[in-house]
Design an enzyme around this catalytic site. Sequence first.
Site, PDB file in Angstrom:
ATOM      1  N   ASP A 304       0.823  -1.211   0.000  1.00  0.00           N
ATOM      2  CA  ASP A 304       0.000   0.000   0.000  1.00  0.00           C
ATOM      3  C   ASP A 304       0.859   1.264   0.000  1.00  0.00           C
ATOM      4  O   ASP A 304       0.433   2.308  -0.481  1.00  0.00           O
ATOM      5  CB  ASP A 304      -0.903  -0.033   1.235  1.00  0.00           C
ATOM      6  CG  ASP A 304      -1.940   1.060   1.196  1.00  0.00           C
ATOM      7  OD1 ASP A 304      -2.423   1.367   0.096  1.00  0.00           O
ATOM      8  OD2 ASP A 304      -2.263   1.613   2.263  1.00  0.00           O
ATOM      9  N   CYS A 348      22.314  -4.264  16.401  1.00  0.00           N
ATOM     10  CA  CYS A 348      21.490  -3.538  17.372  1.00  0.00           C
ATOM     11  C   CYS A 348      20.895  -4.476  18.423  1.00  0.00           C
ATOM     12  O   CYS A 348      20.342  -5.519  18.083  1.00  0.00           O
ATOM     13  CB  CYS A 348      20.361  -2.821  16.622  1.00  0.00           C
ATOM     14  SG  CYS A 348      19.211  -1.995  17.714  1.00  0.00           S
TER      15      CYS A 348
HETATM   16  S1  SF4 Z   1      16.365   1.024  13.113  1.00  0.00           S
HETATM   17 FE1  SF4 Z   1      15.806  -0.430  14.710  1.00  0.00          FE
HETATM   18  S2  SF4 Z   1      17.148  -2.206  14.438  1.00  0.00           S
HETATM   19 FE2  SF4 Z   1      18.042  -0.469  13.304  1.00  0.00          FE
HETATM   20  S3  SF4 Z   1      19.493   0.433  14.764  1.00  0.00           S
HETATM   21 FE3  SF4 Z   1      17.554   1.558  14.942  1.00  0.00          FE
HETATM   22  S4  SF4 Z   1      16.453   0.532  16.624  1.00  0.00           S
HETATM   23 FE4  SF4 Z   1      18.075  -0.833  15.981  1.00  0.00          FE
END
Ligand code: SF4
Length: 397
Positions: A304, A348
């Site tokens: 979408d 992360c």
């Molecule tokens: S976008 Fe999400 S996964 Fe990527 S560094 Fe930021 S918090 Fe972490």
Amino acid sequence: MPGRRLPFSVLAKPAGAACNLDCTYCYFLSKELLADDAGRQMPDDVVRAYLANLFASHPDGPVEVAWQGGEPTLRGLAFFRRAVALAEELRRPRQQVRHVIQTNGTLLDDTWGEFLAEHHFLVGLSVDGPAALHDAHRVDRAGRGTHAQVLRGWQVLRRHGVAANVLCTVNAVNQHHGLAVYRYLRDDLAATHLQFIPVVERAPAPLLPLAEQGWRPGAHGHRTVLYRQHGDRVTSRSVDPVAYGEFLCAVFDEWLAHDVGTVVVGDVEVALGNLRGRHTLCVHSPVCGRSVAVEPGGDVYACDHYVEPGYRRGNVATDAFTDLLAGEDQQRFGAAKLAALPGQCRACPVRWACHGGCPKDRFLRTADGEPGLNYLCAGYHAFFTHTAPALRALSHR
Ligand code: SF4
Ligand code: SF4
């Protein structure tokens, strides 16, 4: 909105991008510029082809039939009565239909309420908070706030016992009022199912002045461009990433203190699902590409948010959804969500919850200059870091 549930979902637009309102941040209004839209309404033969294709592509069990826009209720009740009857005719005996509609609520009356209740519709209703916050952006074509009209629509749903989700955007106006917005929706509306949607209107720098003027073609005598997912600037209406995180954290803390088990907050449900290994929202799944959109002429687009040239996958009259989803372009589209994840995301600590967010919002560079970081990263990081301990405790219950 449940239209985004995996493994395979479709959003269909019976009235195209047409809408009776003029919400200033709504870039979908610009989709009327697409040749396939241009004031078109989905004709009955396309509805039939769409539903037949949908049922043929689903196994036995529940099948979701989801309508959105623009504003789908502009098609009137007669259209939806026919659609519901067609779904009954075309479904296989072991398929159960779940009707879903996303609406601004302003056209709902008691006749609608009876109909929606009778057919067990799930309604997504857009409310951005109390009047002063809602009316900042959600205005009619004369620029007047619509909160009072939306409340009337909400009361129709309540009177008739229709299941409803409140869809609340988080934007530059309400972003510092997370707690007040949450309390308003919970206490004043008595809403039990809430979903918060970040407003991110991106544009390349040269187009930003046009984007700032809004997205309705020809409105206010200015030129409008088709909204596309490109550019690394955002409009002044867009949510600030840090404020977005603070908004969600404020909501979460209030929910955790008072409403576990009584109020369902979409962002929390999705994170809990991820913890349990069930990815229920494409945005926070490792890969995507299983949520397609159907335009009024039956053309199917990758998502979408990618109803734009280059993302058309076929047509409901000629291509089975299963084939469209398995097609090379769509597979690549979905896999790119993971393949293009920058190193910062891969390393992360809250990747399990975030998965880099939606590719449409990935237009920042990481600290070491790698492209593809999500504009909302600061907010996601703060929210998932703040909530992870409590979510882990909850998930073991
Ligand atoms: S976008 Fe999400 S996964 Fe990527 S560094 Fe930021 S918090 Fe972490
Ligand atoms: S592009 Fe974004 S909204 Fe579309 S399917 Fe992928 S994650 Fe979902």
